[in-house]
Design a protein around this motif. Sequence first.
Motif, mmCIF file in Angstrom:
data_model
loop_
_atom_site.group_PDB
_atom_site.id
_atom_site.type_symbol
_atom_site.label_atom_id
_atom_site.label_comp_id
_atom_site.label_asym_id
_atom_site.label_seq_id
_atom_site.Cartn_x
_atom_site.Cartn_y
_atom_site.Cartn_z
ATOM 1 N N LEU A 124 41.119 65.757 60.916
ATOM 2 C CA LEU A 124 41.501 65.296 62.085
ATOM 3 C C LEU A 124 40.185 65.246 63.046
ATOM 4 N N LEU A 125 39.699 64.563 63.829
ATOM 5 C CA LEU A 125 38.527 64.364 64.478
ATOM 6 C C LEU A 125 38.917 63.928 66.214
ATOM 7 N N ASN A 126 37.981 64.955 66.743
ATOM 8 C CA ASN A 126 38.231 64.685 68.427
ATOM 9 C C ASN A 126 37.349 63.361 68.800
ATOM 10 N N PRO A 127 38.046 62.410 68.982
ATOM 11 C CA PRO A 127 37.213 61.263 69.345
ATOM 12 C C PRO A 127 36.264 61.103 70.754
ATOM 13 N N GLY A 128 36.519 62.335 71.665
ATOM 14 C CA GLY A 128 36.105 62.382 72.863
ATOM 15 C C GLY A 128 36.540 61.114 73.823
#
Length: 273
Positions: free
Chosen positions: A129-133
């Motif tokens: 999972l990635l934090n898209p900002g």
Amino acid sequence: MVDDDKIGSSGWLQRLRAKAGWMEKSSLKQRAQPPRQERSQSVYRSSHLHSEGARQAYERSIAKEKGKAQQGKNRSDLLDIPLNELPVVVIDLETTGFEPYADEIISIGARKITGISWEPEESSVMYELLNPGMQIPAHIEYLTGISNDDVAHAPDVGAGLSRFIGFVDNRLIIAHASGHDKAFLRNALWRYHRHTWRYRMLDTMLVARWLYPEQKELDLDTLAQMHHIEIERRHHALHDAKATGELWILFVEKAMKRRVTTLREMYMYLSRY
């Protein structure tokens, strides 16, 4: 009446004085200059600094070119590996939307296959999972099951991409309807790392179009249903990648039955579609 001797002597005197003045200036100029050895050392230091910077720039350039050449060589080498030995990584992305210049990646799923066999799961699976900002829209949260809380403490997209590129290595990348994934990866790689896209990628939808020219619907759900492939959780990057990998294995087997044995030969057939 003007005295010619006087004029001559006067002119001669002026020439003598001028010559003496030139010699004096020349002497002063020579005294002002450092000794030859000092001058040569000064020139050497200046040129050395210049040449050292040039040398470092040259070495960086050579290293970069070698890297490009090696990557190009690895990409070219993939073309002639038998399909039943070809190392690939099957991928899928989930994103905040469908615009690669405005939206962001929120998850990456990838699994490795060699030929027609899955590699051992403990070393061949990536899911992150990635934090898209940015805020994940409600309809994307509903579609993917990924909430803003889920990614609040996740790595940012740049860090996730670094791990992803290391995971891919020099394998062929496989994706279904790959235009979406490729556009996001290309844009994000440049935005976060100033890294241009140089990876070979193959779309299983294109392979399906070659294998099933009469079939109109070639989306992942339709093809999975045709081949009795169960997708455990749709619009989850890792599960969609797994389903795509199952399709790829079946497609390799079908291609080889048609005596299409390498990626180069497969590209020759795909170029017609």
